[in-house]
Design an enzyme around this catalytic site. Structure first.
Site, PDB file in Angstrom:
ATOM      1  N   TYR A  72      39.250 -25.930  -5.711  1.00  0.00           N
ATOM      2  CA  TYR A  72      39.734 -24.658  -5.175  1.00  0.00           C
ATOM      3  C   TYR A  72      39.875 -24.667  -3.657  1.00  0.00           C
ATOM      4  O   TYR A  72      40.788 -24.024  -3.117  1.00  0.00           O
ATOM      5  CB  TYR A  72      38.855 -23.495  -5.669  1.00  0.00           C
ATOM      6  CG  TYR A  72      39.249 -23.127  -7.079  1.00  0.00           C
ATOM      7  CD1 TYR A  72      40.424 -22.417  -7.310  1.00  0.00           C
ATOM      8  CD2 TYR A  72      38.515 -23.560  -8.167  1.00  0.00           C
ATOM      9  CE1 TYR A  72      40.836 -22.128  -8.599  1.00  0.00           C
ATOM     10  CE2 TYR A  72      38.906 -23.274  -9.460  1.00  0.00           C
ATOM     11  CZ  TYR A  72      40.068 -22.554  -9.670  1.00  0.00           C
ATOM     12  OH  TYR A  72      40.484 -22.280 -10.939  1.00  0.00           O
ATOM     13  N   GLN A 107      50.760 -13.506 -12.462  1.00  0.00           N
ATOM     14  CA  GLN A 107      49.769 -14.469 -12.950  1.00  0.00           C
ATOM     15  C   GLN A 107      49.372 -15.417 -11.815  1.00  0.00           C
ATOM     16  O   GLN A 107      48.494 -16.249 -11.996  1.00  0.00           O
ATOM     17  CB  GLN A 107      50.364 -15.276 -14.107  1.00  0.00           C
ATOM     18  CG  GLN A 107      50.738 -14.423 -15.307  1.00  0.00           C
ATOM     19  CD  GLN A 107      51.659 -15.159 -16.249  1.00  0.00           C
ATOM     20  OE1 GLN A 107      52.877 -14.989 -16.253  1.00  0.00           O
ATOM     21  NE2 GLN A 107      51.088 -16.003 -17.073  1.00  0.00           N
ATOM     22  N   ASN A 108      50.055 -15.301 -10.676  1.00  0.00           N
ATOM     23  CA  ASN A 108      49.782 -16.205  -9.559  1.00  0.00           C
ATOM     24  C   ASN A 108      48.563 -15.714  -8.777  1.00  0.00           C
ATOM     25  O   ASN A 108      48.302 -14.512  -8.707  1.00  0.00           O
ATOM     26  CB  ASN A 108      51.001 -16.291  -8.637  1.00  0.00           C
ATOM     27  CG  ASN A 108      52.205 -16.849  -9.374  1.00  0.00           C
ATOM     28  OD1 ASN A 108      52.047 -17.564 -10.365  1.00  0.00           O
ATOM     29  ND2 ASN A 108      53.401 -16.511  -8.912  1.00  0.00           N
ATOM     30  N   VAL A 109      47.835 -16.651  -8.196  1.00  0.00           N
ATOM     31  CA  VAL A 109      46.573 -16.325  -7.522  1.00  0.00           C
ATOM     32  C   VAL A 109      46.666 -16.603  -6.022  1.00  0.00           C
ATOM     33  O   VAL A 109      45.652 -16.558  -5.328  1.00  0.00           O
ATOM     34  CB  VAL A 109      45.405 -17.133  -8.137  1.00  0.00           C
ATOM     35  CG1 VAL A 109      45.169 -16.711  -9.594  1.00  0.00           C
ATOM     36  CG2 VAL A 109      45.648 -18.634  -8.048  1.00  0.00           C
ATOM     37  N   HIS A 125      45.325 -12.646 -12.946  1.00  0.00           N
ATOM     38  CA  HIS A 125      44.496 -13.859 -13.006  1.00  0.00           C
ATOM     39  C   HIS A 125      43.571 -13.987 -11.793  1.00  0.00           C
ATOM     40  O   HIS A 125      43.032 -15.058 -11.548  1.00  0.00           O
ATOM     41  CB  HIS A 125      45.370 -15.110 -13.125  1.00  0.00           C
ATOM     42  CG  HIS A 125      45.947 -15.296 -14.499  1.00  0.00           C
ATOM     43  ND1 HIS A 125      46.869 -16.267 -14.802  1.00  0.00           N
ATOM     44  CD2 HIS A 125      45.718 -14.626 -15.658  1.00  0.00           C
ATOM     45  CE1 HIS A 125      47.195 -16.198 -16.091  1.00  0.00           C
ATOM     46  NE2 HIS A 125      46.516 -15.204 -16.627  1.00  0.00           N
ATOM     47  N   CYS A 133      30.177 -13.483  -6.210  1.00  0.00           N
ATOM     48  CA  CYS A 133      28.836 -14.043  -6.276  1.00  0.00           C
ATOM     49  C   CYS A 133      28.400 -14.162  -7.734  1.00  0.00           C
ATOM     50  O   CYS A 133      28.526 -13.211  -8.511  1.00  0.00           O
ATOM     51  CB  CYS A 133      27.860 -13.163  -5.496  1.00  0.00           C
ATOM     52  SG  CYS A 133      26.170 -13.792  -5.573  1.00  0.00           S
ATOM     53  N   CYS A 136      24.841 -11.663  -7.648  1.00  0.00           N
ATOM     54  CA  CYS A 136      24.885 -10.206  -7.470  1.00  0.00           C
ATOM     55  C   CYS A 136      26.267  -9.625  -7.777  1.00  0.00           C
ATOM     56  O   CYS A 136      26.433  -8.412  -7.816  1.00  0.00           O
ATOM     57  CB  CYS A 136      24.451  -9.816  -6.056  1.00  0.00           C
ATOM     58  SG  CYS A 136      25.673 -10.183  -4.779  1.00  0.00           S
ATOM     59  N   CYS A 156      22.849 -12.368  -0.983  1.00  0.00           N
ATOM     60  CA  CYS A 156      21.715 -12.783  -1.813  1.00  0.00           C
ATOM     61  C   CYS A 156      21.547 -14.301  -1.864  1.00  0.00           C
ATOM     62  O   CYS A 156      20.664 -14.793  -2.563  1.00  0.00           O
ATOM     63  CB  CYS A 156      21.868 -12.232  -3.228  1.00  0.00           C
ATOM     64  SG  CYS A 156      23.075 -13.136  -4.221  1.00  0.00           S
ATOM     65  N   ASN A 227      64.437 -17.723 -14.927  1.00  0.00           N
ATOM     66  CA  ASN A 227      63.734 -18.993 -15.061  1.00  0.00           C
ATOM     67  C   ASN A 227      64.678 -20.145 -14.735  1.00  0.00           C
ATOM     68  O   ASN A 227      65.894 -19.973 -14.734  1.00  0.00           O
ATOM     69  CB  ASN A 227      63.202 -19.166 -16.496  1.00  0.00           C
ATOM     70  CG  ASN A 227      61.779 -18.644 -16.651  1.00  0.00           C
ATOM     71  OD1 ASN A 227      60.953 -18.765 -15.745  1.00  0.00           O
ATOM     72  ND2 ASN A 227      61.507 -18.066 -17.810  1.00  0.00           N
TER      73      ASN A 227
HETATM   74 ZN   LIG Z   1      25.216 -12.300  -4.027  1.00  0.00          ZN
END
Ligand SMILES: [Zn+2]
Length: 259
Positions: A72, A107-109, A125, A133, A136, A156, A227
């Site tokens: 990522y 759907q793209n991030v 998505h 987190c 928490c 945290c 498309n």
């Molecule tokens: Zn946290």
């Protein structure tokens, strides 16, 4: 749908939009690919030799969070290096025209739609730009700043994960309900850069086309597929624009501008 020329299909798409009151759009990886964002599922489904399910699933994260963050962090760096393309800009121009009667479901991030100027965006998505987190549950927008190899929560000290919907996880319920409501209410539904065969596109197309069957008013929406090439489910679309969305969508918007 019978074969028609691209010019004719573009004119029909502009005509449908001209008489529309509400527009909904579903976008997928094809739109981002035109900006240089890799689409893992479209290629061999591998990243550095790992199956994509192994770096994009709760199991994979439990097994090897460092590997998942390596994946990522690389995707975040990639998105930081690319720009929205003319297809993104055309969708932002459509939102300007329809204002609050325009909803973009993606759907793209990568956040490229927002970078292009779209405001009413439903990210079904999740987003590469946010962390969540694992202890928490705090969600933070980190933009595309470089994160630690294994980032931890400022509140945290728990391990953070990307705020992304992984394989085997549910879509965020409230956002999905908003998406369904927008598609049910639209007169024109644009499906851009995503296969009309797979869910959720297939289900939303069905919803857009057949809402009249059960709410009993008006007619179903006009479905416009945008498309690279037709799919086996293209018959579900009324109009097909086949070619890069960065080329076809700007032509549709140009026709609308010349009203
Ligand atoms: Zn946290």
């Amino acid at each position: 749908m019978s074969a028609e020329t691209l010019d004719h299909a573009i004119r029909r798409a502009a005509d449908a939009l001209r008489s529309a009151r509400r527009v909904a759009v579903l976008t997928g990886a094809g739109v981002s690919a035109e900006s240089g964002v890799p689409t893992f599922r479209a290629s061999d489904g591998l990243w550095e030799g790992h199956r994509i399910e192994d770096v994009a699933s709760p199991d994979g994260f439990r097994r090897d969070p460092k590997l998942v963050w390596h994946f990522y962090n690389g995707r975040r760096a990639n998105v930081a290096s690319v720009q929205p393309n003319p297809g993104h800009s055309a969708l932002a121009a459509l939102e300007s025209r329809f204002a609050s009667n325009f909803t973009l479901v993606t759907q793209n991030v990568d956040g490229l739609h927002q970078a292009a100027g779209n405001r009413n965006v439903l990210e079904v998505h999740g987003s590469l730009r946010r962390t969540r987190c694992t202890e928490c549950g705090a969600v933070r927008d980190r933009g595309l700043e470089a994160l630690a190899e294994m980032p931890t929560c400022a509140l945290c000290a728990g391990l953070l994960r990307p705020d992304i919907v992984w394989f085997g996880e549910m879509l965020p319920a409230r956002i999905w309900e908003e998406a369904v409501a927008a598609v049910e209410a639209c007169d024109v539904f644009l499906v851009v850069g995503t296969s009309a065969v797979v869910q959720p596109a297939a289900g939303l197309i069905h919803l857009a086309r057949h809402r009249a069957d059960w709410i009993g008013e008006g007619e179903g929406a006009t479905v416009v597929e945008v498309n690279l090439t037709p799919t086996v489910a293209s018959h579900a679309a009324h109009i097909g624009l086949y070619g890069p969305s960065g080329q076809t969508l700007p032509r549709v918007v140009d026709l609308l501008r010349n009203d």
